[in-house]
Design an enzyme around this catalytic site. Structure first.
Site, PDB file in Angstrom:
ATOM      1  N   GLU A  81      -1.144  -1.212   6.931  1.00 62.05           N
ATOM      2  CA  GLU A  81      -1.127   0.149   8.063  1.00 62.05           C
ATOM      3  C   GLU A  81      -1.325  -0.715   9.312  1.00 62.05           C
ATOM      4  O   GLU A  81      -2.321  -1.732   9.786  1.00 62.05           O
ATOM      5  CB  GLU A  81      -2.268   1.007   7.381  1.00 62.05           C
ATOM      6  CG  GLU A  81      -2.997   2.259   8.432  1.00 62.05           C
ATOM      7  CD  GLU A  81      -3.670   2.743   7.588  1.00 62.05           C
ATOM      8  OE1 GLU A  81      -4.861   1.664   6.928  1.00 62.05           O
ATOM      9  OE2 GLU A  81      -3.983   4.036   7.144  1.00 62.05           O
ATOM     10  N   LYS A 116       1.445   9.716   6.572  1.00 60.80           N
ATOM     11  CA  LYS A 116       0.220   9.456   6.084  1.00 60.80           C
ATOM     12  C   LYS A 116      -0.219  10.547   5.662  1.00 60.80           C
ATOM     13  O   LYS A 116      -0.829  11.207   6.272  1.00 60.80           O
ATOM     14  CB  LYS A 116      -1.313   8.552   6.402  1.00 60.80           C
ATOM     15  CG  LYS A 116      -2.071   8.265   5.338  1.00 60.80           C
ATOM     16  CD  LYS A 116      -2.921   7.427   6.376  1.00 60.80           C
ATOM     17  CE  LYS A 116      -4.501   6.736   5.553  1.00 60.80           C
ATOM     18  NZ  LYS A 116      -4.989   5.770   5.821  1.00 60.80           N
ATOM     19  N   CYS A 150      -2.474   2.790   3.006  1.00 62.44           N
ATOM     20  CA  CYS A 150      -4.482   3.329   2.367  1.00 62.44           C
ATOM     21  C   CYS A 150      -4.871   4.186   1.183  1.00 62.44           C
ATOM     22  O   CYS A 150      -4.007   3.415   0.793  1.00 62.44           O
ATOM     23  CB  CYS A 150      -4.863   2.597   4.175  1.00 62.44           C
ATOM     24  SG  CYS A 150      -6.150   1.661   3.560  1.00 62.44           S
TER      25      CYS A 150
HETATM   26  N1  CDT Z   1      -7.493   3.757   6.151  1.00 60.60           N
HETATM   27  C1  CDT Z   1      -7.740   4.100   5.018  1.00 60.60           C
HETATM   28  O1  CDT Z   1      -7.646   4.892   4.648  1.00 60.60           O
HETATM   29  N2  CDT Z   1      -8.911   3.887   4.733  1.00 60.60           N
HETATM   30  C2  CDT Z   1      -9.940   3.827   3.717  1.00 60.60           C
HETATM   31  C3  CDT Z   1     -11.167   3.537   3.393  1.00 60.60           C
HETATM   32  C4  CDT Z   1     -12.311   3.775   2.736  1.00 60.60           C
HETATM   33  S1  CDT Z   1     -13.350   3.791   2.391  1.00 60.60           S
HETATM   34  C5  CDT Z   1     -13.844   3.598   0.888  1.00 60.60           C
HETATM   35  C6  CDT Z   1      -9.321   3.201   1.912  1.00 60.60           C
HETATM   36  O2  CDT Z   1      -9.126   3.965   1.236  1.00 60.60           O
HETATM   37  O3  CDT Z   1      -9.133   2.237   2.162  1.00 60.60           O
END
Ligand code: CDT
Length: 328
Positions: free
Chosen positions: A47, A132, A181
């Protein structure tokens, strides 16, 4: 004919805030060349692969943050990536910050920002674009958090659904789908792809290695477990291969987790990164493996029960159940 493709997870080490786009693009090109050298036909980057994970930095006026975004693809800065893809005959997933000048729901054309991933075919053409949907974090500066996670400030919720496209990978046409992500934690997102007979789900992530919310204890080692649990379950329950690719390591003092993985339709990890640096992980994926789940336990046409799923598409928050009353 056997449908076997060689898949590469192209994990990136940290990208510091001050690192130039030219330096990052040179790292990507080098990974594409290594992937080709190791026989890969499809390469998955993280990402927001062109920049540091900028949603940790607060800006008052988003226009000040334009340098983190691409106004078009290929842009002059990213042209070397597209050239390498064409030269090496690769299919590639690339995550980036997208600026689009397009109409919103009210019909007004305005500058919009999305957390986007594209799939680029060996011809250099973009065959799939995904924005996203599940944006974590918050919109305003948080005085509670140790580290900001401002995705809800920087990006609008993706408006392209969860597309799947049948497109070339080497000499094979493959049903390709994408997540970004936080999406990997949502079974609804995987099922949207599964319902389109996806065979390879590509997803990039930037995930802090420690809980930064200050709202209760979470053991550090569980962060990686939760990531892999989500990807393995998504693959198994939708009879698909999956590639989860990290941007890892220490970005300007903030640790991101690594452990990029390639997972098969049984939910098994086939290959995993072991560093927090630029690292390539490669696995051969026999797409015939997708048939077993799809035609037996997860034969959706035979076993899904829409009449029992009404809440899933009509309700966001959970509600309390009725209280059981003992018979008198
Ligand atoms: N970039 C991204 O979506 N990061 C989120 C962080 C959440 S903290 C658990 C993820 O779900 O990995």
């Amino acid at each position: 004919m056997k449908r076997v493709i060689t898949v590469a997870a192209a994990q990136l080490g940290p990208i510091q805030k001050a690192e130039g786009r030219d330096v990052v693009v040179a790292r990507l090109v080098r990974l594409l060349e290594q992937a080709h050298h190791r026989g890969a036909q499809v390469v998955v980057f993280p990402e927001l692969a062109l920049t540091t994970f900028f949603p940790r930095w607060y800006v008052e006026d988003l226009d000040e943050a334009d340098a983190w975004f691409e106004p078009s693809l290929p842009s002059p800065a990213t042209q070397p990536v597209f050239d390498a893809i064409r030269r090496l005959g690769l299919t590639c997933y690339l995550g980036y910050g997208e600026i689009a000048h397009e109409a919103d729901e009210t019909g007004v054309v305005r500058k919009r920002r999305f957390n986007t991933a594209v799939v680029i075919a060996p011809s250099g053409e973009i065959v799939l674009k995904y924005r996203k949907v599940h944006l974590p974090g918050h919109k305003e500066f948080s005085t509670v958090r140790k580290v900001q996670h401002l995705e809800k400030r920087y990006f609008e919720v993706g408006n392209l659904g969860f597309p799947v496209v049948r497109a070339p990978v080497g000499g094979v046409d493959v049903n390709l789908g994408t997540l970004i992500c936080n999406d990997r934690r949502w079974p609804e997102a995987w099922r949207e792809l599964g319902l389109q007979q996806v065979e390879l789900v590509m997803l990039g992530y930037n995930t802090p290695a420690v809980n930064q919310e200050n709202r209760g204890f979470e053991a550090n080692h569980l962060r990686n477990f939760h990531s892999q649990l989500s990807i393995q379950a998504g693959c198994y329950q939708n009879a698909t291969f999956g590639v989860g690719v990290a941007k890892a390591g220490n970005e300007d003092g903030f640790e991101l987790m690594g452990h990029s993985v390639i997972v098969n339709p049984q939910g098994e990890i086939m290959a995993m990164a072991t560093s927090c640096a630029d690292e390539l992980v490669v696995a051969d994926c026999d797409l015939a493996m997708c048939e077993l789940g799809r035609t037996t336990i997860f034969n959706f046409a035979q076993h899904r029960r829409l009449e029992a799923y009404a809440r899933i598409a009509t309700q966001t928050g959970s509600t309390e159940p009725p209280v059981w009353q003992p018979a008198r």
